[in-house]
Design an enzyme around this catalytic site. Structure first.
Site, short mmCIF file in Angstrom:
data_model
loop_
_atom_site.label_atom_id
_atom_site.label_comp_id
_atom_site.label_asym_id
_atom_site.label_seq_id
_atom_site.Cartn_x
_atom_site.Cartn_y
_atom_site.Cartn_z
CG HIS A 91 -2.12 -0.87 1.09
ND1 HIS A 91 -2.04 -2.23 1.31
CD2 HIS A 91 -3.41 -0.60 0.76
CE1 HIS A 91 -3.24 -2.76 1.12
NE2 HIS A 91 -4.09 -1.80 0.79
CE LYS A 144 -3.95 -0.48 4.78
NZ LYS A 144 -5.29 0.09 5.01
#
Length: 255
Positions: free
Chosen positions: A145, A149
């Site tokens: 990601h 995040k």
């Protein structure tokens, strides 16, 4: 009649994508947005709220939440208390919190959705991985990601592992006497499966599920290159939760 939607966390990238999706769908009506750090009182003619308490008694059908793990449970509970069916893309819920919210939604006679991933391809990946885990118990997950995040591993990785654990032979992946020369090198341990989290700029949301067997391997991968990939699932969630009477965990329950 249009479904009236509130979007919490509307200033974030997912929140902005959700706003645009709702605004372009004639069956949906964006009636309010929420962000505690927004200085303006309106956004594109839509009222902006800084404190969710001010939305108590507001007339709306669905609460879409793309906020942060720190407030997601509290927000979802607030939505249910005030008659808004929640559609939640924020991750970080514990299994106990999800169970409590399911029970509360039944008491409120409200539908709802908490989805680790709204991309239809990611939902299919989880289903394919569950099928494969019956025959390939040696498996590891790599989730990748963007570097903003906050939670790791991702909700999608945890959900994938949970689904595989239901059907997979419970074995410890790797050598019984393996030694980590650097702590955490083998990743997080979920029922003997290892989960590895990558955080880098330029990424959006990606996951590989790698299976191994004697003389063969199987790799399943899903990539979201743009947040628009999640909007089909968000749209589906909004339109389905108003028909339901219980909160569910995972978009697959609405397909």
């Amino acid at each position: 009649m249009s479904i009236r939607v509130i979007i919490a966390g509307f200033k974030g990238k997912m929140g902005q994508a959700a706003c645009q999706m709702v605004l372009t769908d004639p069956d949906l009506d964006l009636v309010a947005v929420l962000d505690p750090f927004e200085s303006e009182s309106e956004w594109q003619g839509i009222p902006v709220f800084k404190d969710k308490a001010d939305l108590a008694g507001f007339e709306a059908d669905v609460w879409v939440d793309f906020t942060t793990p720190a407030v997601a449970y509290e927000n979802t509970r607030f939505a249910l208390e005030n008659g808004f069916a929640p559609v939640v893309g924020t991750t970080g819920f514990t299994s106990e919190e999800i169970a409590e919210l399911k029970e509360f939604s039944r008491a409120q006679d409200l539908g709802g959705l908490i989805a680790p991933n709204f991309a239809l391809g990611a939902v299919l990946l989880m289903q394919f991985a569950t099928q494969a885990a019956k025959y390939f118990p040696n498996v590891e997950i790599i989730e990748l990601h963007h570097d903003k995040k906050k939670d790791a591993p991702s909700g999608t990785a945890i959900k994938t592992a949970e689904l595989m654990a239901e059907v997979r032979e419970s074995i410890q992946q790797g050598a019984a006497d393996e030694e980590e020369l650097i702590a955490g090198a083998r990743g997080a341990d979920f029922d003997g499966m290892r989960i590895h989290s990558v955080r880098l700029p330029g990424l959006v949301a990606h996951q590989e599920v790698i299976f191994g067997n004697q003389g063969e391997g199987l790799t399943l991968r899903h990539d979201s290159y743009d947040r628009i990939s999640f909007m089909t699932g968000v749209n589906l969630g909004i339109k389905e939760v108003v028909k339901r009477h219980e909160l569910v965990y995972g978009l697959e329950h609405l397909l």
